[in-house]
Design a protein around this motif. Structure first.
Motif, PDB file in Angstrom:
ATOM      1  N   GLY A  50      68.097 -29.811 -15.136  1.00 32.68           N
ATOM      2  CA  GLY A  50      67.958 -29.729 -13.679  1.00 32.68           C
ATOM      3  C   GLY A  50      66.993 -28.680 -13.193  1.00 32.68           C
ATOM      4  N   GLU A  51      66.204 -28.122 -14.103  1.00 28.93           N
ATOM      5  CA  GLU A  51      65.198 -27.151 -13.691  1.00 28.93           C
ATOM      6  C   GLU A  51      64.108 -27.830 -12.861  1.00 28.93           C
ATOM      7  OE1 GLU A  51      64.815 -24.004 -13.865  1.00 28.93           O
ATOM      8  OE2 GLU A  51      66.052 -23.212 -15.483  1.00 28.93           O
ATOM      9  N   LEU A  52      63.631 -27.127 -11.854  1.00 28.01           N
ATOM     10  CA  LEU A  52      62.463 -27.602 -11.131  1.00 28.01           C
ATOM     11  C   LEU A  52      61.268 -27.664 -12.079  1.00 28.01           C
ATOM     12  CD1 LEU A  52      62.911 -25.452  -7.926  1.00 28.01           C
ATOM     13  CD2 LEU A  52      62.754 -27.947  -7.930  1.00 28.01           C
ATOM     14  N   ILE A  53      60.411 -28.654 -11.865  1.00 27.76           N
ATOM     15  CA  ILE A  53      59.227 -28.786 -12.725  1.00 27.76           C
ATOM     16  C   ILE A  53      58.405 -27.501 -12.702  1.00 27.76           C
ATOM     17  CG2 ILE A  53      57.034 -30.016 -13.016  1.00 27.76           C
ATOM     18  CD1 ILE A  53      58.429 -32.535 -11.974  1.00 27.76           C
ATOM     19  N   SER A  54      58.285 -26.889 -11.550  1.00 29.93           N
ATOM     20  CA  SER A  54      57.479 -25.674 -11.405  1.00 29.93           C
ATOM     21  C   SER A  54      58.060 -24.488 -12.166  1.00 29.93           C
ATOM     22  CB  SER A  54      57.330 -25.321  -9.924  1.00 29.93           C
ATOM     23  OG  SER A  54      58.611 -25.072  -9.347  1.00 29.93           O
ATOM     24  N   LYS A  55      59.355 -24.554 -12.496  1.00 34.95           N
ATOM     25  CA  LYS A  55      60.009 -23.445 -13.195  1.00 34.95           C
ATOM     26  C   LYS A  55      59.919 -23.579 -14.717  1.00 34.95           C
ATOM     27  CE  LYS A  55      61.680 -21.480  -9.426  1.00 34.95           C
ATOM     28  NZ  LYS A  55      61.247 -20.122  -8.999  1.00 34.95           N
ATOM     29  N   VAL A  56      59.507 -24.744 -15.198  1.00 38.18           N
ATOM     30  CA  VAL A  56      59.381 -24.956 -16.643  1.00 38.18           C
ATOM     31  C   VAL A  56      58.004 -24.444 -17.070  1.00 38.18           C
ATOM     32  CG1 VAL A  56      59.476 -26.608 -18.535  1.00 38.18           C
ATOM     33  CG2 VAL A  56      60.922 -26.941 -16.515  1.00 38.18           C
ATOM     34  N   ASP A  57      57.986 -23.217 -17.489  1.00 37.19           N
ATOM     35  CA  ASP A  57      56.729 -22.513 -17.756  1.00 37.19           C
ATOM     36  C   ASP A  57      56.245 -22.794 -19.182  1.00 37.19           C
ATOM     37  OD1 ASP A  57      54.556 -20.884 -17.548  1.00 37.19           O
ATOM     38  OD2 ASP A  57      55.660 -19.016 -17.885  1.00 37.19           O
ATOM     39  N   HIS A  58      55.538 -23.901 -19.312  1.00 41.18           N
ATOM     40  CA  HIS A  58      54.979 -24.254 -20.620  1.00 41.18           C
ATOM     41  C   HIS A  58      53.678 -25.012 -20.371  1.00 41.18           C
ATOM     42  CE1 HIS A  58      54.484 -26.045 -24.591  1.00 41.18           C
ATOM     43  NE2 HIS A  58      55.412 -25.205 -25.049  1.00 41.18           N
ATOM     44  N   PRO A  59      52.620 -24.728 -21.131  1.00 39.61           N
ATOM     45  CA  PRO A  59      51.324 -25.374 -20.870  1.00 39.61           C
ATOM     46  C   PRO A  59      51.336 -26.893 -21.044  1.00 39.61           C
ATOM     47  CG  PRO A  59      51.281 -24.102 -22.928  1.00 39.61           C
ATOM     48  CD  PRO A  59      52.525 -23.718 -22.206  1.00 39.61           C
ATOM     49  N   LYS A  60      52.296 -27.416 -21.810  1.00 40.80           N
ATOM     50  CA  LYS A  60      52.330 -28.861 -22.053  1.00 40.80           C
ATOM     51  C   LYS A  60      53.179 -29.624 -21.036  1.00 40.80           C
ATOM     52  CE  LYS A  60      51.351 -29.110 -27.005  1.00 40.80           C
ATOM     53  NZ  LYS A  60      51.802 -29.644 -28.311  1.00 40.80           N
ATOM     54  N   THR A  61      53.806 -28.918 -20.110  1.00 43.64           N
ATOM     55  CA  THR A  61      54.708 -29.577 -19.159  1.00 43.64           C
ATOM     56  C   THR A  61      54.036 -30.724 -18.394  1.00 43.64           C
ATOM     57  OG1 THR A  61      56.037 -27.578 -18.900  1.00 43.64           O
ATOM     58  CG2 THR A  61      56.242 -29.250 -17.180  1.00 43.64           C
TER      59      THR A  61
END
Length: 405
Positions: A50-61
């Motif tokens: 349920g994390e916001l997309i903007s909060k998933v801090d990974h270059p491949k997101t």
């Protein structure tokens, strides 16, 4: 910029192993099992929590989200959503209320007959032991153990398949036909199978073609060593398959790899006769145990995934009656005796009423120590009898390329 969420759709289920940082997506729509690398597993894990997309801090997101969206595996949403995964049947197994009637997929009956072929693999451990012939010494013979007394009780359960095995079944002569015909009379929907060596079937056909009942299906055991530049065997074999193709309801060849022969030519020859299926059984030897894999991955649809979620992939729906009257959860689990039809007045009440069968039927791979964290456990087919034989432990696991030996 509007905050968004990403979720896998209802046909796709994420299975994770947190310790090993492994994960796989099961696509229940097309049967794919997609193994994820560590980066993909990490990103999809956070998105599914349920994390916001903007909060998933990974270059491949962005790449991962775009790829999964393009393949219709997942979708972006403006708000956090919950969507029940696709399933069939009940959300959870029934507890605390009356159980539904058991569904018997395969009921094996061991016939008290011997075999004189002396095949080299006869007493060897193989990867499909329940569908290869055997030559066990029977404690009883057909004159003293009348299966017909027990058939009504067995067929009251309406098994989908009834499989007759042991030695050379055709030594019973007309008694085999009578047995098969009685089975069809008692349960018309049940498919009757006989496990037999192709040479026994050939001899039976040559002896008396009309004495082979049309109500029969056959698992035909075919040792690869029989076709080592032997043209005579090849002609007899093709004659046999041509006959069963036109006479019996269906047949499934089981090739036993008892030699180093290349079986591609044999396989091609077999497929010309349109069998219902084809199995290849490997012989276990200490010298080849690393190649003898007892974990086979299958394409996973909705039924397969949830079946394996709750049950053992092979044991569920299986029962076996030995030639001395013992009921087993599998024809090759000789010491796992559930009941004795010679001494128990209500053997099936004991098995199903007291739910003693659940120890085996509900033995999903998540209950096996070496399998419980494996991301492939819901798409894995294994033979528990083989593992029991090698480890002397119902929950043991020795033969698997994923967990190591």
């Amino acid at each position: 910029m509007k905050e968004r969420f990403f979720k896998l759709n209802k046909w796709n289920i994420l299975v994770e192993n947190d310790k090993a940082k492994e994960a796989a997506i099961y696509n229940l729509y097309n049967g794919d099992i997609i193994e994820l690398d560590e980066d993909w597993a990490k990103v999809i894990h956070y998105l599914q929590t349920g994390e916001l997309i903007s909060k998933v801090d990974h270059p491949k997101t962005p790449e991962i989200i775009q790829t999964l969206s393009d393949k219709s595996i997942g979708k972006c949403y403006d708000k956090l959503i919950y969507e029940e995964k696709t399933r069939k049947g009940m959300l959870l197994p029934l507890k605390g209320i009356q159980s539904p009637p058991p569904v018997i997929n395969r009921f094996f009956i061991q016939l008290p007959t011997n075999c004189n072929l002396n095949c080299s693999f006869c007493n060897s451990l193989n990867s499909i032991p329940c569908l290869t012939c055997s030559n066990e010494k029977s404690e009883k013979n057909v004159e003293h153990f009348d299966y017909r007394r027990f058939l009504p009780r067995i067929l009251d359960l309406k098994p989908i398949n009834l499989i007759l095995h042991g030695g050379n079944p055709f030594l019973l002569g007309n008694k085999l036909n009578n047995l098969v015909n009685q089975c069809k009379y008692l349960s018309e929907s049940t498919q009757i199978w006989v496990v037999t060596h192709w040479k026994h079937l050939f001899s039976k056909i040559k002896e008396n073609k009309r004495n082979l009942t049309e109500n029969l299906n056959c698992y035909i055991v075919i040792p690869a060593s029989n076709f080592n530049e032997d043209e005579d065997n090849s002609k007899k074999f093709c004659y046999t398959l041509d006959y069963v193709k036109n006479r019996l309801q269906s047949f499934v060849p089981v090739i036993v790899l008892d030699s180093d022969n290349n079986i591609e030519r044999l396989r091609e020859e077999i497929m010309k006769f349109n069998p219902q299926g084809l199995y290849v059984s490997h012989i276990y030897r200490k010298s080849n145990f690393r190649e003898f894999n007892n974990s086979h991955f299958v394409r996973v649809n909705v039924e397969t995934f949830w079946h394996n979620f709750y049950h053992h992939p092979c044991l569920y729906g299986t029962l076996a009656l030995t030639s001395n009257g013992k009921i087993l959860p599998c024809p090759h689990m000789k010491k796992e005796i559930l009941a004795d039809v010679m001494n128990d007045s209500e053997p099936f009440e004991r098995i199903f009423g007291d739910r003693e069968i659940d120890k085996y039927w509900n033995l999903n791979l998540g209950k096996i120590e070496k399998c419980k964290e494996c991301i492939f456990r819901y798409g894995c087919f294994e033979c528990r009898a083989v593992e029991l034989k090698l480890t002397n432990d119902l929950l043991g696991k020795f033969l698997c390329s994923k967990v190591g030996h």
